[in-house]
Design an enzyme around this catalytic site. Structure first.
Site, PDB file in Angstrom:
ATOM      1  N   PHE A 223    -103.542-113.368  50.819  1.00  0.00           N
ATOM      2  CA  PHE A 223    -102.187-113.583  50.320  1.00  0.00           C
ATOM      3  C   PHE A 223    -102.046-113.258  48.842  1.00  0.00           C
ATOM      4  O   PHE A 223    -100.968-112.927  48.363  1.00  0.00           O
ATOM      5  CB  PHE A 223    -101.777-115.049  50.535  1.00  0.00           C
ATOM      6  CG  PHE A 223    -102.757-116.041  49.964  1.00  0.00           C
ATOM      7  CD1 PHE A 223    -102.696-116.427  48.637  1.00  0.00           C
ATOM      8  CD2 PHE A 223    -103.755-116.581  50.763  1.00  0.00           C
ATOM      9  CE1 PHE A 223    -103.603-117.330  48.108  1.00  0.00           C
ATOM     10  CE2 PHE A 223    -104.675-117.493  50.251  1.00  0.00           C
ATOM     11  CZ  PHE A 223    -104.603-117.874  48.922  1.00  0.00           C
ATOM     12  N   CYS A 224    -103.111-113.363  48.084  1.00  0.00           N
ATOM     13  CA  CYS A 224    -103.061-113.318  46.623  1.00  0.00           C
ATOM     14  C   CYS A 224    -103.067-111.879  46.127  1.00  0.00           C
ATOM     15  O   CYS A 224    -103.996-111.125  46.418  1.00  0.00           O
ATOM     16  CB  CYS A 224    -104.248-114.078  46.044  1.00  0.00           C
ATOM     17  SG  CYS A 224    -104.399-113.939  44.255  1.00  0.00           S
TER      18      CYS A 224
END
Length: 322
Positions: free
Chosen positions: A35-36
């Site tokens: 996600f990052c």
């Protein structure tokens, strides 16, 4: 072997390739979250350089974050795309940090580069890790695989341009979306939202002024493309509504950036494969209770990235001939 350095931000900034941390097979391990965007740029570097066999990876779940921070699934099947902690079978990412420094009081972020031989964190700053992976394992890449051995995301002849763009893109866009999204006053939000869009405008103008460029700086992919992609691919899909960045969308208001992003996603092997929209959207929508207290993940836009058309392919082929 050195102790944890006393950096003000609590980070580890050792260098892979130094005498204490020489490049070796089966010595280092990456901790990331799909996600990052900051971890994603490291994942892309690893993927495009073909370092998967040299640098295994453990992947935290995109949520929940409360009650201990980022955590690992109990099994690899619990949340598709996430993995157990392959080294220690930790429950939480903070357990890994405490193994390196039992007194650590900073944040527990990804990416993390871990050294299995000395049992400590080498580095947890994405910019550093990108630069290290760019060259440090080149001697281990088979000599007949010249494409990946020669791939250089920070080539000497482009470093001045890369550094110049980094100086304003990273604070004003890559980090700027967070300053706008987490603003606690109208004044702060207004100021930072404008900064984000003025930076996107500047990048759009750059591509407009250089119509022959396939990548931001010409025919060669660089770290600027990786850093920009990992922010822009999240823009329409989550940043726009979640962080209230509503002045425009990449697909509707920025034609040059939109085509550049589609090219990265559809035509650069390894980019689409490392972009997980379920992880991305569920992380932001389900781990920021102050912004989205009901943790409802929005539908759309559909599709997440628009198709690569014959017109787009003609554009690409024309530039490859130039």
């Amino acid at each position: 072997m050195p102790d944890h350095p006393p950096n003000q931000d609590g980070s580890w900034r050792y260098q892979l390739g130094s005498p204490d941390f020489p490049p070796e097979r089966d010595r280092y391990h990456l901790y990331v979250g799909l996600f990052c965007p900051f971890a994603h740029r490291v994942i892309l570097t690893r993927e495009l350089k073909g370092l998967q066999s040299f640098l295994p990876m453990s992947i935290v779940k995109p949520y929940p974050k409360e009650g201990g921070g980022w955590r690992f699934p109990a099994t690899d099947d619990e949340y598709p795309g996430s993995t157990v902690d392959h080294l220690f079978h930790s429950k939480f990412l903070h357990d890994v940090y405490f193994k390196s420094d039992s007194q650590y009081k900073g944040i527990y972020s990804v990416p993390v580069l871990w050294d299995k031989k000395t049992n400590q964190i080498v580095n947890n700053e994405s910019q550093d890790i990108m630069r290290m992976l760019n060259t440090v394992f080149d001697d281990f890449i088979p000599s007949d695989n010249t494409a990946q051995r020669d791939l250089d995301f920070y080539p000497p002849h482009l470093r001045q341009q890369i550094d110049e763009i980094n100086s304003w893109m990273m604070p004003n866009l890559n980090s700027g979306v967070y300053r706008a999204g987490f603003a606690t006053t109208q004044e702060s939000y207004d100021e930072n939202c404008r900064i984000v869009f003025s930076t996107i405008d500047r990048l759009e103008s750059h591509l407009s002024d250089h119509p022959r460029n396939i990548y931001v700086l010409g025919s060669q992919i660089t770290e600027i493309d990786l850093k920009l992609y990992t922010t822009l691919v999240r823009f329409d899909t989550i940043y726009q509504q979640h962080f209230k960045l509503m002045i425009g969308s990449i697909r509707h208001n920025y034609p040059h950036l939109h085509r550049w992003m589609k090219h990265m996603y559809w035509r650069v092997p390894g980019v689409k494969e490392t972009t997980d929209f379920k992880h991305i959207k569920e992380n932001y929508s389900k781990s920021h209770g102050d912004i989205n207290p009901r943790a409802i993940t929005p539908l759309g836009p559909e599709p997440n990235v628009e198709s690569w058309t014959q017109e787009d392919e003609n554009w690409r082929r024309e530039r490859e001939r130039l």
